[in-house]
Design an enzyme around this catalytic site. Structure first.
Site, PDB file in Angstrom:
ATOM      1  N   HIS A 251       2.368  -7.775 -11.516  1.00 60.15           N
ATOM      2  CA  HIS A 251       2.347  -8.850 -10.255  1.00 60.15           C
ATOM      3  C   HIS A 251       2.667 -10.313 -10.844  1.00 60.15           C
ATOM      4  O   HIS A 251       1.865 -10.615 -11.693  1.00 60.15           O
ATOM      5  CB  HIS A 251       1.076  -8.877  -9.353  1.00 60.15           C
ATOM      6  CG  HIS A 251       1.014  -9.695  -8.336  1.00 60.15           C
ATOM      7  ND1 HIS A 251       1.749  -9.207  -7.114  1.00 60.15           N
ATOM      8  CD2 HIS A 251       0.389 -10.844  -7.889  1.00 60.15           C
ATOM      9  CE1 HIS A 251       1.456 -10.220  -6.184  1.00 60.15           C
ATOM     10  NE2 HIS A 251       0.823 -10.994  -6.698  1.00 60.15           N
TER      11      HIS A 251
ATOM     12  N   GLY B  27      15.494  -5.320 -11.611  1.00 59.83           N
ATOM     13  CA  GLY B  27      15.029  -4.382 -12.861  1.00 59.83           C
ATOM     14  C   GLY B  27      14.983  -5.186 -14.340  1.00 59.83           C
ATOM     15  O   GLY B  27      15.066  -4.580 -15.110  1.00 59.83           O
ATOM     16  N   SER B  28      14.604  -6.276 -13.957  1.00 67.23           N
ATOM     17  CA  SER B  28      14.402  -7.239 -15.327  1.00 67.23           C
ATOM     18  C   SER B  28      13.162  -6.687 -16.301  1.00 67.23           C
ATOM     19  O   SER B  28      13.087  -6.475 -17.359  1.00 67.23           O
ATOM     20  CB  SER B  28      14.469  -8.517 -15.138  1.00 67.23           C
ATOM     21  OG  SER B  28      13.194  -9.076 -14.690  1.00 67.23           O
ATOM     22  N   ASN B  29      12.082  -6.212 -15.674  1.00 62.78           N
ATOM     23  CA  ASN B  29      10.820  -5.794 -16.313  1.00 62.78           C
ATOM     24  C   ASN B  29      11.158  -4.249 -16.623  1.00 62.78           C
ATOM     25  O   ASN B  29      10.709  -3.808 -17.776  1.00 62.78           O
ATOM     26  CB  ASN B  29       9.657  -5.663 -15.052  1.00 62.78           C
ATOM     27  CG  ASN B  29       8.872  -6.961 -15.043  1.00 62.78           C
ATOM     28  OD1 ASN B  29       8.384  -7.271 -16.049  1.00 62.78           O
ATOM     29  ND2 ASN B  29       9.330  -7.615 -14.072  1.00 62.78           N
TER      30      ASN B  29
ATOM     31  N   GLY C 149      -5.386   0.068  -2.846  1.00 66.62           N
ATOM     32  CA  GLY C 149      -5.060  -1.498  -2.107  1.00 66.62           C
ATOM     33  C   GLY C 149      -3.952  -2.107  -2.554  1.00 66.62           C
ATOM     34  O   GLY C 149      -3.059  -1.574  -3.137  1.00 66.62           O
ATOM     35  N   VAL C 150      -3.501  -3.275  -2.106  1.00 67.72           N
ATOM     36  CA  VAL C 150      -2.485  -3.955  -2.434  1.00 67.72           C
ATOM     37  C   VAL C 150      -2.740  -5.001  -3.614  1.00 67.72           C
ATOM     38  O   VAL C 150      -3.547  -5.790  -3.146  1.00 67.72           O
ATOM     39  CB  VAL C 150      -1.923  -4.709  -1.173  1.00 67.72           C
ATOM     40  CG1 VAL C 150      -0.522  -5.575  -1.402  1.00 67.72           C
ATOM     41  CG2 VAL C 150      -1.353  -3.661  -0.307  1.00 67.72           C
ATOM     42  N   ASP C 151      -2.219  -4.747  -4.788  1.00 67.60           N
ATOM     43  CA  ASP C 151      -2.582  -5.537  -6.077  1.00 67.60           C
ATOM     44  C   ASP C 151      -4.181  -5.929  -6.038  1.00 67.60           C
ATOM     45  O   ASP C 151      -4.608  -6.928  -6.397  1.00 67.60           O
ATOM     46  CB  ASP C 151      -1.833  -7.023  -5.629  1.00 67.60           C
ATOM     47  CG  ASP C 151      -0.506  -6.728  -5.544  1.00 67.60           C
ATOM     48  OD1 ASP C 151       0.194  -6.151  -5.945  1.00 67.60           O
ATOM     49  OD2 ASP C 151       0.146  -7.667  -4.600  1.00 67.60           O
TER      50      ASP C 151
ATOM     51  N   GLU D 236       5.966 -11.955 -18.049  1.00 69.60           N
ATOM     52  CA  GLU D 236       6.155 -10.324 -17.384  1.00 69.60           C
ATOM     53  C   GLU D 236       6.465  -9.769 -18.405  1.00 69.60           C
ATOM     54  O   GLU D 236       6.192  -8.560 -18.819  1.00 69.60           O
ATOM     55  CB  GLU D 236       6.716 -10.337 -16.103  1.00 69.60           C
ATOM     56  CG  GLU D 236       6.172 -10.968 -15.026  1.00 69.60           C
ATOM     57  CD  GLU D 236       6.594 -10.769 -13.740  1.00 69.60           C
ATOM     58  OE1 GLU D 236       7.441  -9.719 -13.423  1.00 69.60           O
ATOM     59  OE2 GLU D 236       6.951 -11.790 -12.819  1.00 69.60           O
TER      60      GLU D 236
HETATM   61  C1  GAR Z   1       8.696  -9.336 -10.640  1.00 71.41           C
HETATM   62  O1  GAR Z   1       8.709 -10.722 -10.763  1.00 71.41           O
HETATM   63  C2  GAR Z   1       7.667  -8.686 -10.222  1.00 71.41           C
HETATM   64  O2  GAR Z   1       6.365  -9.310 -10.739  1.00 71.41           O
HETATM   65  C3  GAR Z   1       7.670  -8.679  -8.831  1.00 71.41           C
HETATM   66  O3  GAR Z   1       8.874  -8.589  -8.396  1.00 71.41           O
HETATM   67  C4  GAR Z   1       9.553  -9.037  -9.454  1.00 71.41           C
HETATM   68  C5  GAR Z   1      10.765  -7.926  -9.776  1.00 71.41           C
HETATM   69  O4  GAR Z   1      11.592  -8.357 -10.780  1.00 71.41           O
HETATM   70  N1  GAR Z   1       6.697  -7.734  -8.242  1.00 71.41           N
HETATM   71  C6  GAR Z   1       5.892  -8.079  -7.215  1.00 71.41           C
HETATM   72  O5  GAR Z   1       6.009  -9.247  -6.391  1.00 71.41           O
HETATM   73  C7  GAR Z   1       5.142  -7.075  -6.614  1.00 71.41           C
HETATM   74  N2  GAR Z   1       4.246  -7.429  -5.645  1.00 71.41           N
HETATM   75  P1  GAR Z   1      12.534  -7.428 -11.617  1.00 71.41           P
HETATM   76  O6  GAR Z   1      13.299  -6.198 -10.626  1.00 71.41           O
HETATM   77  O7  GAR Z   1      13.560  -8.173 -12.417  1.00 71.41           O
HETATM   78  O8  GAR Z   1      11.420  -6.523 -12.568  1.00 71.41           O
END
Ligand code: GAR
Length: 206
Positions: free
Chosen positions: A113, A14-16, A147-149, A178
């Protein structure tokens, strides 16, 4: 003016989500998070939601990894409608969102992503970049399509790939970007500065 209502879907650390929550708590930020949804009762995102006093719900999305049961996407759609959600942000949500939820939020759902799309879609994007041997990678915030990404790109930020990078070291460098890119993309959306022309995202006053 009423701030943009955001729902965040996250499966893990959950850092984002936290970066978005911090940005939204900032003075004058044009969006606020009204809901966190997770498919994982152990998600770190739940603790972050509590700390930021954000409503959080665990939804059972079914046992098929990577996909969502019809019932769960209907349930999330209903919760988003109830809270007047304008924008859904996928933040490390490890399931493909489709069906009615994506239909209703087409153009109003974003994902982050950890690669410069269209390179290295899918899982372990940072490792894919290292193994391919690229010299630059980064992160992408894009609108979600079926689609995927593959959806239209809103923002990208680049980082160098170093010769001795491991998946962890590159992931860490990309993650810092990010955390800046996602709030920036949400701000652009909330300020009404994003317009779609074909698959190009045009940003007003960029
Ligand atoms: C992040 O790096 C995000 O970009 C990635 O998962 C991580 C989640 O981190 N997402 C993907 O790879 C989606 N294809 P977080 O839980 O700390 O936000």
């Amino acid at each position: 003016m009423e701030r943009t209502h955001v729902a965040v879907l996250a499966s893990g650390r959950g850092s984002n989500f936290e970066a978005l929550a911090r940005a939204c708590a900032g003075r004058g930020f044009p969006a606020r998070i009204v809901l966190l949804v997770t498919d994982n009762p152990e998600a770190g995102a739940l603790k972050i939601a509590r700390a930021h006093r954000i409503d959080a719900v665990v939804v059972d999305c079914g046992h098929r990894p990577g996909s969502m049961s019809r019932g769960s996407s209907d349930e999330i759609l209903r919760m988003c409608r109830d809270r007047g959600v304008d924008l859904i942000c996928l933040a490390g949500f490890m399931r493909i969102v489709g069906g009615c939820l994506l239909e209703e939020f087409a153009g109003r759902m974003m994902n982050i992503h950890p690669a410069l799309l269209p390179s290295f879609r899918g899982l372990h994007a940072q490792l894919q970049a290292i193994e391919y041997g690229v010299k630059v990678s980064g992160c992408t915030v894009h609108l979600v399509d079926p689609g995927v990404d593959t959806g239209p790109i809103v923002i990208q930020r680049a980082v160098p790939v170093l010769q001795d990078d491991t998946e962890d070291s590159l992931s860490e460098r990309i993650l810092a970007e990010e955390h800046a890119a996602y709030p920036e993309a949400v701000r652009l959306f909330a300020e009404g500065r994003i317009r779609l022309e074909g698959r190009k995202v045009l940003i007003k006053d960029a």
